[in-house]
Design a protein around this motif. Structure first.
Motif, PDB file in Angstrom:
ATOM      1  N   UNK A  76       0.913  -1.159  -0.044  1.00 46.05           N
ATOM      2  CA  UNK A  76      -0.081  -0.130  -0.007  1.00 46.05           C
ATOM      3  C   UNK A  76       0.765   1.482   0.215  1.00 46.05           C
ATOM      4  N   UNK A  77       2.002   1.086   0.825  1.00 45.50           N
ATOM      5  CA  UNK A  77       2.899   2.423   0.982  1.00 45.50           C
ATOM      6  C   UNK A  77       3.476   2.770  -0.491  1.00 45.50           C
ATOM      7  N   UNK A  78       4.278   1.585  -1.014  1.00 46.31           N
ATOM      8  CA  UNK A  78       4.865   1.965  -2.457  1.00 46.31           C
ATOM      9  C   UNK A  78       3.735   2.274  -3.451  1.00 46.31           C
ATOM     10  N   UNK A  79       2.699   1.734  -3.266  1.00 50.76           N
ATOM     11  CA  UNK A  79       1.578   1.889  -4.513  1.00 50.76           C
ATOM     12  C   UNK A  79       1.242   3.222  -4.171  1.00 50.76           C
ATOM     13  N   UNK A  80       0.963   3.956  -3.129  1.00 53.15           N
ATOM     14  CA  UNK A  80       0.298   5.069  -2.918  1.00 53.15           C
ATOM     15  C   UNK A  80       1.452   6.127  -3.210  1.00 53.15           C
ATOM     16  N   UNK A  81       2.762   5.749  -3.284  1.00 54.02           N
ATOM     17  CA  UNK A  81       3.864   6.881  -3.976  1.00 54.02           C
ATOM     18  C   UNK A  81       4.278   6.682  -5.505  1.00 54.02           C
ATOM     19  N   UNK A  82       3.279   5.771  -6.002  1.00 54.60           N
ATOM     20  CA  UNK A  82       3.418   5.669  -7.504  1.00 54.60           C
ATOM     21  C   UNK A  82       3.883   4.656  -8.140  1.00 54.60           C
ATOM     22  N   UNK A  83       4.606   3.676  -7.205  1.00 51.62           N
ATOM     23  CA  UNK A  83       5.464   2.692  -7.582  1.00 51.62           C
ATOM     24  C   UNK A  83       4.247   1.417  -8.221  1.00 51.62           C
ATOM     25  N   UNK A  84       4.743   0.682  -9.234  1.00 49.26           N
ATOM     26  CA  UNK A  84       3.823  -0.311  -9.658  1.00 49.26           C
ATOM     27  C   UNK A  84       4.237  -1.746  -8.825  1.00 49.26           C
ATOM     28  N   UNK A  85       3.498  -2.265  -8.087  1.00 45.95           N
ATOM     29  CA  UNK A  85       3.853  -3.371  -7.062  1.00 45.95           C
ATOM     30  C   UNK A  85       3.088  -4.713  -7.349  1.00 45.95           C
ATOM     31  N   UNK A  86       3.545  -5.620  -7.420  1.00 47.28           N
ATOM     32  CA  UNK A  86       3.150  -7.035  -7.550  1.00 47.28           C
ATOM     33  C   UNK A  86       3.343  -7.705  -6.551  1.00 47.28           C
ATOM     34  N   UNK A  87       2.406  -8.221  -5.505  1.00 47.45           N
ATOM     35  CA  UNK A  87       2.414  -8.897  -4.231  1.00 47.45           C
ATOM     36  C   UNK A  87       2.061 -10.411  -4.752  1.00 47.45           C
ATOM     37  N   UNK A  88       2.872 -11.161  -4.224  1.00 47.79           N
ATOM     38  CA  UNK A  88       2.735 -12.736  -4.538  1.00 47.79           C
ATOM     39  C   UNK A  88       2.641 -13.220  -3.042  1.00 47.79           C
ATOM     40  N   UNK A  89       1.233 -13.780  -2.747  1.00 46.76           N
ATOM     41  CA  UNK A  89       0.743 -14.308  -1.201  1.00 46.76           C
ATOM     42  C   UNK A  89       0.724 -15.830  -1.393  1.00 46.76           C
ATOM     43  N   UNK A  90       1.110 -16.700  -0.336  1.00 43.50           N
ATOM     44  CA  UNK A  90       0.891 -18.006  -0.394  1.00 43.50           C
ATOM     45  C   UNK A  90      -0.378 -18.233  -0.378  1.00 43.50           C
ATOM     46  N   UNK A  91      -1.452 -17.736   0.624  1.00 44.81           N
ATOM     47  CA  UNK A  91      -2.685 -17.851   0.630  1.00 44.81           C
ATOM     48  C   UNK A  91      -3.198 -16.618   1.304  1.00 44.81           C
ATOM     49  N   UNK A  92      -4.467 -16.354   0.498  1.00 45.52           N
ATOM     50  CA  UNK A  92      -4.964 -14.917   0.308  1.00 45.52           C
ATOM     51  C   UNK A  92      -6.468 -14.914   1.413  1.00 45.52           C
ATOM     52  N   UNK A  93      -6.578 -16.370   1.873  1.00 42.19           N
ATOM     53  CA  UNK A  93      -7.646 -16.306   2.790  1.00 42.19           C
ATOM     54  C   UNK A  93      -7.506 -15.735   4.247  1.00 42.19           C
ATOM     55  N   UNK A  94      -8.277 -15.609   4.957  1.00 43.65           N
ATOM     56  CA  UNK A  94      -7.889 -14.692   6.120  1.00 43.65           C
ATOM     57  C   UNK A  94      -7.206 -15.791   7.114  1.00 43.65           C
ATOM     58  N   UNK A  95      -5.898 -14.928   7.409  1.00 43.73           N
ATOM     59  CA  UNK A  95      -4.939 -15.949   8.658  1.00 43.73           C
ATOM     60  C   UNK A  95      -5.854 -15.984   9.753  1.00 43.73           C
ATOM     61  N   UNK A  96      -5.443 -17.134  10.460  1.00 47.46           N
ATOM     62  CA  UNK A  96      -5.809 -17.449  11.808  1.00 47.46           C
ATOM     63  C   UNK A  96      -4.778 -17.802  12.732  1.00 47.46           C
TER      64      UNK A  96
END
Length: 524
Positions: A76-96
């Protein structure tokens, strides 16, 4: 001599080869952007992909591996500064998870600085105004020194998964941030420079993604950490987690620390109806849950030591059987500067979670990194960028080293010990904090992340030790008490100095003497 037609034919062939090569490389590095992607919200996945492609999704500035607290906040921080950001996350369901549920006031201030303070709203987060300390039937309340801050500033406690999902949603709402589900298996390296990552999609398809800068934030179980540093992970204890319902804490909106035997027990609210209990068990093994050993241990060893207001709810929760465990890890930051890549969050630096300082360190690191990257328009000169970002490791030290050292030292002091000198140190710490005034406000301001001064930490730590010696020697010293006092000072030194050494004495106390501290941004 080659005639002009032959020369023209050769030139055309060369141009054709270059075009085909570029198309091949671009397709290899960005083929993931043409695939169907996972999104934090399935209903808006197609719209997010379209928005990202329109913004140039095939050509990103930064790849972020992991979308936990550190990864989502960074995206979010880099994207707000205008950077093009690609996030790769193992599991996008809500963590527990059973940790990462208490954000100190210093961390909340960083959240405000990053524009993410609304992520603690609408998740039933509870305000936290300080701690209550219990020992041998005595207790004392330690309030955060919040008088100089806006009324909204305090600690926050919540369900970790709800907080992370709010941050992911906020990051994914930016048109130049793409979030997808996949497991990063390795970093792509070329001539010592990281060029991107190789990852597997949810369907098992192997893809690659390339960017000038890859930031690894894949948490305490990071499988990429060894590629970027030489980790020295210590496992001091395990947490046994329970959620108590239908009961009230002795001090509302406070974290509770019971100095139990053999080690501390924590209680704090995580919603308006739930209280998290974390029982620390020293070592790497815990009693078995499946054969009933854990329930027996909690009822016979732990239950008699907790406040009466929580006892019945504690027993009821054990009988329900919803008991979870998690290994506590500690790992000093050991940077190994690598062109094109950077470590962040628990993948980079961990401390005992007793003081709840992990998220504060991560958010503080993101603020430092954001400020370093802001002047840079081009991230493609990886060696120069790497040399410049070495200053990150020095600039982060005041906050990180203070919280890390305090967490490690407090855990060792709060644990019970058969050694008489350690017993006296533990008793002295409780009594010192109970004195009030600067004796409580000083340590609590360090604990809360509001006073990131390592020297202040060392002074208070040895003030506790000297206070303990004074208690031993007054009113009449004896040879035995003098000997215990000398061992108390020695024990205190043996606790804190190894932690300081691991953090780095020069970087911790004299950062301005490190050359990277003054390093200027590369000239575009």
């Amino acid at each position: 001599m080659v005639d002009q037609y032959t020369a023209g034919s050769i030139l055309a062939s060369l141009l054709g080869f270059v075009v085909l090569y570029n198309l091949f490389v671009k397709r290899n590095c960005n083929r993931g952007s043409t695939e169907t992607r996972e999104s934090t919200n399935n209903n808006t996945a197609t719209n997010e992909e379209r928005r990202f492609k329109n913004a140039g999704g095939g050509d990103v500035d930064v790849i972020v591996v992991g979308a936990g607290v550190a990864g989502a906040a960074l995206a979010h921080t880099l994207g707000k500064d205008g950077r093009r950001v690609r996030v790769i996350e193992r599991d996008l369901t809500e963590p527990d998870r059973i940790v990462g549920e208490l954000l100190q006031p210093g961390g909340y201030l960083k959240l405000i600085e990053l524009g993410l303070e609304d992520c603690v709203e609408e998740i039933d987060a509870q305000r936290v105004f300080g701690y209550a300390l219990f020992k041998d039937g005595k207790n004392t309340r330690l309030s955060y020194p919040l008088e100089k801050f806006h009324s909204d500033v305090s600690g926050r406690s919540f369900h970790n998964g709800r907080f992370i999902q709010r941050m992911r949603e906020k990051a994914a709402s930016l048109p130049n941030v793409q979030m997808e589900q996949g497991t990063v298996t390795s970093l792509l390296e070329e001539n010592g420079t990281i060029k991107g990552v190789q990852y597997k999609t949810k369907n098992g398809e192997e893809l690659t993604a390339c960017a000038p800068l890859t930031i690894v934030c894949d948490g305490c179980f990071s499988n990429l950490r060894r590629s970027l540093c030489t980790p020295k992970v210590d496992v001091p204890s395990c947490f046994v987690g329970l959620v108590l319902e239908n009961c009230q804490l002795p001090y509302a909106n406070h974290g509770h620390v019971i100095l139990a035997d053999p080690s501390p027990i924590l209680f704090y609210p995580i919603s308006s109806t739930e209280i998290r209990c974390l029982v620390d068990v020293p070592g790497q093994k815990v009693p078995s849950i499946s054969n009933g050993e854990m329930a027996e241990y909690l009822k016979t060893v732990v239950a008699p030591q907790i406040p009466p207001e929580l006892h019945d709810a504690f027993i009821t929760t054990i009988d329900k059987g919803n008991i979870r465990t998690m290994t506590n890890r500690s790992m000093p930051a050991s940077p190994q500067p690598t062109p094109g890549a950077l470590l962040l969050g628990d993948a980079f630096n961990m401390r005992h979670p007793l003081t709840g300082g992990g998220m504060t360190v991560a958010l503080s690191d993101i603020v430092v990194l954001r400020d370093l990257l802001r002047p840079l328009q081009d991230l493609n000169d990886s060696p120069t960028l790497c040399k410049y970002l070495e200053s990150f490791y020095t600039l982060r030290k005041p906050v990180a080293s203070t919280i890390n050292t305090l967490a490690g030292a407090l855990y060792k002091v709060f644990c019970a010990s058969p050694d008489q000198a350690r017993k006296e140190m533990r008793e002295a710490c409780f009594d010192y904090l109970s004195l009030g005034g600067i004796c409580s406000m000083g340590p609590v301001s360090l604990l809360s992340g509001l006073n990131p001064r390592p020297l202040s930490l060392v002074l208070h730590f040895f003030a506790v030790a000297i206070y303990g010696v004074g208690r031993l020697l007054l009113p009449f010293p004896s040879p035995t008490r003098m000997w215990i006092g000398a061992r108390l000072i020695s024990s205190a030194s043996g606790i804190i100095f190894p932690i300081i050494k691991a953090e780095g004495v020069r970087q911790m106390f004299f950062p301005a003497t490190v050359s990277a501290y003054y390093r200027a941004p590369p000239v575009n």
